[in-house]
Scaffold this motif. Structure first.
Motif, PDB file in Angstrom:
ATOM      1  N   ASP A 102     -17.869 -45.479  42.880  1.00  0.00           N
ATOM      2  CA  ASP A 102     -18.600 -44.644  41.865  1.00  0.00           C
ATOM      3  C   ASP A 102     -18.522 -43.176  42.408  1.00  0.00           C
ATOM      4  N   ARG A 103     -18.831 -42.768  43.885  1.00  0.00           N
ATOM      5  CA  ARG A 103     -19.078 -41.486  44.519  1.00  0.00           C
ATOM      6  C   ARG A 103     -17.417 -41.046  44.541  1.00  0.00           C
ATOM      7  N   ASP A 104     -16.730 -41.615  44.737  1.00  0.00           N
ATOM      8  CA  ASP A 104     -15.294 -41.135  44.765  1.00  0.00           C
ATOM      9  C   ASP A 104     -15.041 -40.719  43.410  1.00  0.00           C
ATOM     10  N   THR A 105     -15.319 -41.516  42.413  1.00  0.00           N
ATOM     11  CA  THR A 105     -14.946 -40.920  40.827  1.00  0.00           C
ATOM     12  C   THR A 105     -15.649 -39.833  40.505  1.00  0.00           C
ATOM     13  N   ASP A 106     -16.867 -39.587  40.834  1.00  0.00           N
ATOM     14  CA  ASP A 106     -17.565 -38.467  40.615  1.00  0.00           C
ATOM     15  C   ASP A 106     -16.883 -37.371  41.472  1.00  0.00           C
ATOM     16  N   GLU A 107     -16.608 -37.345  42.528  1.00  0.00           N
ATOM     17  CA  GLU A 107     -15.728 -36.316  43.305  1.00  0.00           C
ATOM     18  C   GLU A 107     -14.678 -35.857  42.433  1.00  0.00           C
ATOM     19  N   ARG A 108     -13.790 -36.964  42.234  1.00  0.00           N
ATOM     20  CA  ARG A 108     -12.361 -36.605  41.635  1.00  0.00           C
ATOM     21  C   ARG A 108     -12.514 -36.077  40.222  1.00  0.00           C
TER      22      ARG A 108
END
Length: 145
Positions: A102-108
């Motif tokens: 989820d955090r990676d998706t938010d950042e991307r």
């Protein structure tokens, strides 16, 4: 006895887990209905970025807004998450991986100019819809300026 190669602790547990929806949950549908009633149109369960194999619950492409309605168990809600009693090693690490993703998706998405809105399934649908409507309309107006 669990089916061979299965992650489930029993065949019954496996059937139960397979029956859990990963889209069109009641909180998602309620929020979508409220947003749709205000005249906003969106894509359901779509990839905001085609090259990223992750889907958002609602995608407003022109405004670049991605909405996620996260389940309290699967995404580790700080208020409602209860660690599992059965197969805790597997499920706790699964939830941790979900949170990391989820955090990676938010950042991307943010790197590509997207606004990410995340809501917990227990949040008020009216409040979530109001925030979505506000964000989408303000980003649409900003694009026009």
């Amino acid at each position: 006895m669990p089916p061979e190669g299965s992650w489930a602790s029993s065949a019954a547990n496996r059937r139960n887990m397979q029956a859990i929806r990963n889209r069109d949950t009641k909180p998602e549908q309620t929020i979508r209905r409220l947003v749709h009633a205000q005249g906003l149109r969106y894509r359901v369960c779509a990839r905001p970025l085609p090259e990223l194999r992750r889907t958002a619950d609602m995608v407003f492409r022109p405004a670049k807004v991605a909405v996620f309605v996260d389940g309290c168990y699967w995404h580790g809600c700080p208020q409602h998450y209860v660690p599992p009693k059965t197969n805790p090693g597997y499920w706790s690490s699964k939830v941790a991986r979900n949170r990391d993703r989820d955090r990676d998706t938010d950042e991307r998405l943010a790197e590509n100019g997207w606004l990410v809105l995340r809501f917990w399934e227990h949040e008020s649908a009216d409040d979530c819809a109001a925030k979505i409507i506000s964000a989408v309309t303000s980003r649409r107006h900003a694009r026009l300026d």
